[in-house]
Design a protein around this motif. Structure first.
Motif, PDB file in Angstrom:
ATOM      1  N   SER A  22       4.913   5.443   0.858  1.00 14.53           N
ATOM      2  CA  SER A  22       5.423   4.276   1.586  1.00 14.53           C
ATOM      3  C   SER A  22       4.325   3.611   2.414  1.00 14.53           C
ATOM      4  N   PHE A  23       3.410   4.402   2.946  1.00  8.65           N
ATOM      5  CA  PHE A  23       2.300   3.847   3.713  1.00  8.65           C
ATOM      6  C   PHE A  23       1.394   3.007   2.812  1.00  8.65           C
ATOM      7  N   ILE A  24       1.084   3.535   1.632  1.00  3.80           N
ATOM      8  CA  ILE A  24       0.239   2.803   0.694  1.00  3.80           C
ATOM      9  C   ILE A  24       0.935   1.521   0.239  1.00  3.80           C
ATOM     10  N   LEU A  25       2.233   1.608  -0.060  1.00  6.21           N
ATOM     11  CA  LEU A  25       2.975   0.408  -0.456  1.00  6.21           C
ATOM     12  C   LEU A  25       3.031  -0.614   0.668  1.00  6.21           C
ATOM     13  N   LEU A  26       3.144  -0.154   1.904  1.00  3.51           N
ATOM     14  CA  LEU A  26       3.137  -1.073   3.043  1.00  3.51           C
ATOM     15  C   LEU A  26       1.791  -1.784   3.155  1.00  3.51           C
ATOM     16  N   LEU A  27       0.705  -1.058   2.928  1.00  2.00           N
ATOM     17  CA  LEU A  27      -0.620  -1.689   2.948  1.00  2.00           C
ATOM     18  C   LEU A  27      -0.751  -2.729   1.841  1.00  2.00           C
ATOM     19  N   ILE A  28      -0.249  -2.409   0.657  1.00  7.28           N
ATOM     20  CA  ILE A  28      -0.286  -3.357  -0.462  1.00  7.28           C
ATOM     21  C   ILE A  28       0.556  -4.584  -0.147  1.00  7.28           C
ATOM     22  N   CYS A  29       1.746  -4.361   0.409  1.00  4.90           N
ATOM     23  CA  CYS A  29       2.612  -5.490   0.784  1.00  4.90           C
ATOM     24  C   CYS A  29       1.958  -6.362   1.851  1.00  4.90           C
ATOM     25  N   SER A  30       1.227  -5.760   2.755  1.00  2.00           N
ATOM     26  CA  SER A  30       0.526  -6.531   3.791  1.00  2.00           C
ATOM     27  C   SER A  30      -0.538  -7.436   3.174  1.00  2.00           C
ATOM     28  N   VAL A  31      -1.260  -6.910   2.202  1.00  2.00           N
ATOM     29  CA  VAL A  31      -2.272  -7.719   1.521  1.00  2.00           C
ATOM     30  C   VAL A  31      -1.599  -8.845   0.734  1.00  2.00           C
ATOM     31  N   LYS A  33       1.224 -10.240   1.327  1.00  2.00           N
ATOM     32  CA  LYS A  33       1.772 -11.225   2.266  1.00  2.00           C
ATOM     33  C   LYS A  33       0.697 -12.234   2.652  1.00  2.00           C
ATOM     34  N   ARG A  34      -0.513 -11.779   2.829  1.00  2.00           N
ATOM     35  CA  ARG A  34      -1.605 -12.663   3.255  1.00  2.00           C
ATOM     36  C   ARG A  34      -2.163 -13.512   2.110  1.00  2.00           C
ATOM     37  N   THR A  35      -2.032 -13.002   0.883  1.00  7.61           N
ATOM     38  CA  THR A  35      -2.662 -13.683  -0.251  1.00  7.61           C
ATOM     39  C   THR A  35      -1.692 -14.446  -1.148  1.00  7.61           C
ATOM     40  N   THR A  36      -0.385 -14.155  -1.041  1.00  6.46           N
ATOM     41  CA  THR A  36       0.613 -14.821  -1.885  1.00  6.46           C
ATOM     42  C   THR A  36       1.822 -15.194  -1.034  1.00  6.46           C
ATOM     43  N   ASP A  37       2.845 -15.679  -1.696  1.00  4.65           N
ATOM     44  CA  ASP A  37       4.098 -15.999  -1.009  1.00  4.65           C
ATOM     45  C   ASP A  37       5.034 -14.789  -0.947  1.00  4.65           C
ATOM     46  N   PHE A  38       4.643 -13.684  -1.552  1.00  2.06           N
ATOM     47  CA  PHE A  38       5.467 -12.479  -1.581  1.00  2.06           C
ATOM     48  C   PHE A  38       5.409 -11.785  -0.220  1.00  2.06           C
TER      49      PHE A  38
END
Length: 114
Positions: A22-31, A33-38
């Motif tokens: 979950s920590f790794i997925l949160l880091l991916i989601c953070s990236v 969020k900054r680079t796409t509309d996701f």
């Protein structure tokens, strides 16, 4: 190792893997969020938060039951806040549990042969 200690360590092992994922997925989601509309950060943040709280509760229980020295307890806590740390915690806990089983069997064999 008694059954309460073994089950406390087992619970900690069970939650360490999902907490790390979950920590790794949160880091991916953070990236993302900054680079796409996701933006899945609110959902993954909540999931990771719950798993982290469960990890800390199980860590405290394992520390209490296993009577770890402060250095060992601190190591397992630090592993919970590092990416991929939960995987290392799981590996170390599995090794410790396997060693405890081997020691228990050796003690039991010593009692039977004596």
């Amino acid at each position: 190792m008694d059954i309460k200690t073994a089950s406390a360590l087992h619970r900690l092992r069970l939650v360490s893997g999902p907490e790390a994922v979950s920590f790794i997925l949160l880091l991916i989601c953070s990236v993302l969020k900054r680079t796409t509309d996701f933006n899945a950060v609110p959902v993954m943040g909540a999931v990771h938060g719950v798993l982290f709280i469960v990890y800390v509760l199980f860590w405290a229980d394992a520390w209490n039951k296993a009577k770890w020295p402060l250095k060992t307890a601190a190591l397992y806590f630090v592993l919970s806040v590092l990416p991929f740390g939960g995987f290392f915690a799981d590996r170390k806990l599995k090794r410790a549990a396997d060693d405890a089983v081997i020691a228990s069997r050796a003690r039991n064999e010593g009692k039977v042969n004596a």
